[in-house]
Design an enzyme around this catalytic site. Structure first.
Site, PDB file in Angstrom:
ATOM      1  N   ASN A   9      43.149  13.204  -5.559  1.00  0.00           N
ATOM      2  CA  ASN A   9      43.032  14.615  -5.920  1.00  0.00           C
ATOM      3  C   ASN A   9      42.767  15.387  -4.638  1.00  0.00           C
ATOM      4  O   ASN A   9      41.663  15.344  -4.104  1.00  0.00           O
ATOM      5  CB  ASN A   9      41.878  14.792  -6.918  1.00  0.00           C
ATOM      6  CG  ASN A   9      41.566  16.247  -7.191  1.00  0.00           C
ATOM      7  OD1 ASN A   9      42.354  17.139  -6.861  1.00  0.00           O
ATOM      8  ND2 ASN A   9      40.407  16.516  -7.784  1.00  0.00           N
ATOM      9  N   LYS A  11      42.582  18.473  -4.146  1.00  0.00           N
ATOM     10  CA  LYS A  11      41.863  19.745  -4.353  1.00  0.00           C
ATOM     11  C   LYS A  11      42.565  20.861  -3.560  1.00  0.00           C
ATOM     12  O   LYS A  11      43.773  20.858  -3.446  1.00  0.00           O
ATOM     13  CB  LYS A  11      40.386  19.607  -3.974  1.00  0.00           C
ATOM     14  CG  LYS A  11      39.731  18.387  -4.632  1.00  0.00           C
ATOM     15  CD  LYS A  11      38.244  18.421  -4.546  1.00  0.00           C
ATOM     16  CE  LYS A  11      37.692  17.119  -5.117  1.00  0.00           C
ATOM     17  NZ  LYS A  11      36.261  17.146  -5.292  1.00  0.00           N
ATOM     18  N   HIS A  95      38.627  18.631 -14.903  1.00  0.00           N
ATOM     19  CA  HIS A  95      37.842  18.242 -13.715  1.00  0.00           C
ATOM     20  C   HIS A  95      36.553  19.067 -13.699  1.00  0.00           C
ATOM     21  O   HIS A  95      36.557  20.243 -14.088  1.00  0.00           O
ATOM     22  CB  HIS A  95      38.660  18.482 -12.441  1.00  0.00           C
ATOM     23  CG  HIS A  95      38.022  17.870 -11.233  1.00  0.00           C
ATOM     24  ND1 HIS A  95      36.956  18.456 -10.591  1.00  0.00           N
ATOM     25  CD2 HIS A  95      38.278  16.714 -10.566  1.00  0.00           C
ATOM     26  CE1 HIS A  95      36.594  17.679  -9.569  1.00  0.00           C
ATOM     27  NE2 HIS A  95      37.378  16.622  -9.545  1.00  0.00           N
ATOM     28  N   GLU A  97      35.078  20.561 -11.461  1.00  0.00           N
ATOM     29  CA  GLU A  97      35.176  21.829 -10.719  1.00  0.00           C
ATOM     30  C   GLU A  97      35.872  22.894 -11.563  1.00  0.00           C
ATOM     31  O   GLU A  97      35.550  24.078 -11.474  1.00  0.00           O
ATOM     32  CB  GLU A  97      35.892  21.578  -9.380  1.00  0.00           C
ATOM     33  CG  GLU A  97      34.975  20.829  -8.419  1.00  0.00           C
ATOM     34  CD  GLU A  97      35.688  19.927  -7.438  1.00  0.00           C
ATOM     35  OE1 GLU A  97      36.898  20.098  -7.206  1.00  0.00           O
ATOM     36  OE2 GLU A  97      35.013  19.023  -6.890  1.00  0.00           O
ATOM     37  N   GLU A 167      33.692  10.804 -14.168  1.00  0.00           N
ATOM     38  CA  GLU A 167      33.270  11.328 -12.870  1.00  0.00           C
ATOM     39  C   GLU A 167      31.895  11.979 -12.994  1.00  0.00           C
ATOM     40  O   GLU A 167      31.794  13.165 -13.359  1.00  0.00           O
ATOM     41  CB  GLU A 167      34.268  12.381 -12.379  1.00  0.00           C
ATOM     42  CG  GLU A 167      35.660  11.851 -12.151  1.00  0.00           C
ATOM     43  CD  GLU A 167      36.397  12.656 -11.089  1.00  0.00           C
ATOM     44  OE1 GLU A 167      36.944  12.035 -10.182  1.00  0.00           O
ATOM     45  OE2 GLU A 167      36.374  13.899 -11.150  1.00  0.00           O
ATOM     46  N   GLY A 173      31.954  14.311  -4.234  1.00  0.00           N
ATOM     47  CA  GLY A 173      31.882  14.953  -2.927  1.00  0.00           C
ATOM     48  C   GLY A 173      30.528  14.852  -2.252  1.00  0.00           C
ATOM     49  O   GLY A 173      30.272  15.515  -1.259  1.00  0.00           O
ATOM     50  N   SER A 213      32.917   9.973  -5.069  1.00  0.00           N
ATOM     51  CA  SER A 213      32.649   9.347  -3.771  1.00  0.00           C
ATOM     52  C   SER A 213      33.150   7.906  -3.698  1.00  0.00           C
ATOM     53  O   SER A 213      32.479   7.040  -3.138  1.00  0.00           O
ATOM     54  CB  SER A 213      31.161   9.439  -3.420  1.00  0.00           C
ATOM     55  OG  SER A 213      30.783  10.794  -3.265  1.00  0.00           O
TER      56      SER A 213
END
Ligand code: PEP
Length: 250
Positions: A9, A11, A95, A97, A167, A173, A213
């Site tokens: 991904n 991003k 996701h 985010e 996730e 991250g 991560s």
């Protein structure tokens, strides 16, 4: 048998030239795996340009999000059929985010998932708990509720095209990965939920990726867990060397 899916991904990273260079490096180092599947999810702006590079290669093309309407006055949105049109096979929905920054709730995620399935895209539905939720002992309840809500009115037959990505938000991250044992426990809980919803055959066939991560130095242990069927990788997918090491997990 579940074929592990290693997905990058990207991003909001990579210009056209940077994305093309990364794809060339991945293709050069990929080798001849038949026991795993590889996917990259670049920004929308790179999809059409990367399509010819990826055609007839073992790397599939996917998008990072989609809108649920077919067309119309939805400024800035991308329709599912547009993703098919540029050669996408997969699309990420839900996701964290998108949920946190753009306000996608479970109902929206469910609509996006249905819209993707309708045009033949394979949705990767992300679920995961926050740190306070984990600390409060609510992680499993939160995640399995997201699974149920996201899959509302998805049929057993449609589940053949659905991938779930666990996730944990606190691991994305941050360099702070879930332990392999904690990740496995959550994957088993998700599979148990699929069993309740669809029965054993479907539960055993749906791929559940881990994300948060994932790096060259932790991928082998994570992928060795019985219910972890691949990885959704952010930061470490932006460099060929680290993503190739993840793809070549043992
Ligand atoms: C992600 O973006 O889905 C992700 C897991 O990111 P990272 O690998 O950087 O934690």
């Amino acid at each position: 048998m579940r074929i592990p899916l290693l997905a990058g991904n990207w991003k909001m990273h990579k210009t056209l030239s940077e994305g093309s260079a990364l794809v060339e490096e991945l293709l050069a180092g990929l080798g001849n795996h038949t026991d795993r599947e590889v996917l990259v999810c670049p920004p929308y702006t790179a999809l059409a340009a990367l399509r010819p590079l990826l055609e007839n290669t073992p790397i599939a093309l996917g998008a990072q999000d989609v809108y649920f309407e077919k067309q119309g006055a939805f400024t800035g949105a991308i329709a599912p059929a547009m993703l098919v049109d540029v050669g996408c096979r997969y699309v990420i929905v839900g996701h964290s985010e998108r949920r946190e920054v753009f306000g996608d709730d479970d109902a929206t995620v469910n609509r996006k998932l249905h819209a993707a399935l309708e045009v033949g895209l394979r949705p990767i539905m992300c679920v995961g708990e926050s740190k306070p939720q984990r600390d409060a002992g609510q992680a499993e309840a939160i995640v399995t509720a997201q699974v149920r809500a996201g899959l509302h009115q998805v049929s057993a037959a449609q589940m053949a095209d659905v991938v779930i990505a666990y996730e944990p938000i606190w691991a994305i991250g941050t360099g702070d990965t879930a332990t392999a044992a904690d990740a496995q426990a959550m994957h088993a809980a998700i599979r148990a939920t699929l069993n309740e919803l669809y029965g054993q055959d479907v539960a055993e066939s749906v791929r559940i990726q881990y994300g948060g991560s994932v790096k060259p130095d932790n991928v082998d242990e994570l992928m060795a867990q019985p219910d972890i069927d691949g990885a959704l990788v952010g930061g470490a997918s932006l460099k060929a060397e680290s993503f190739l090491r993840i793809i070549h997990f043992q």
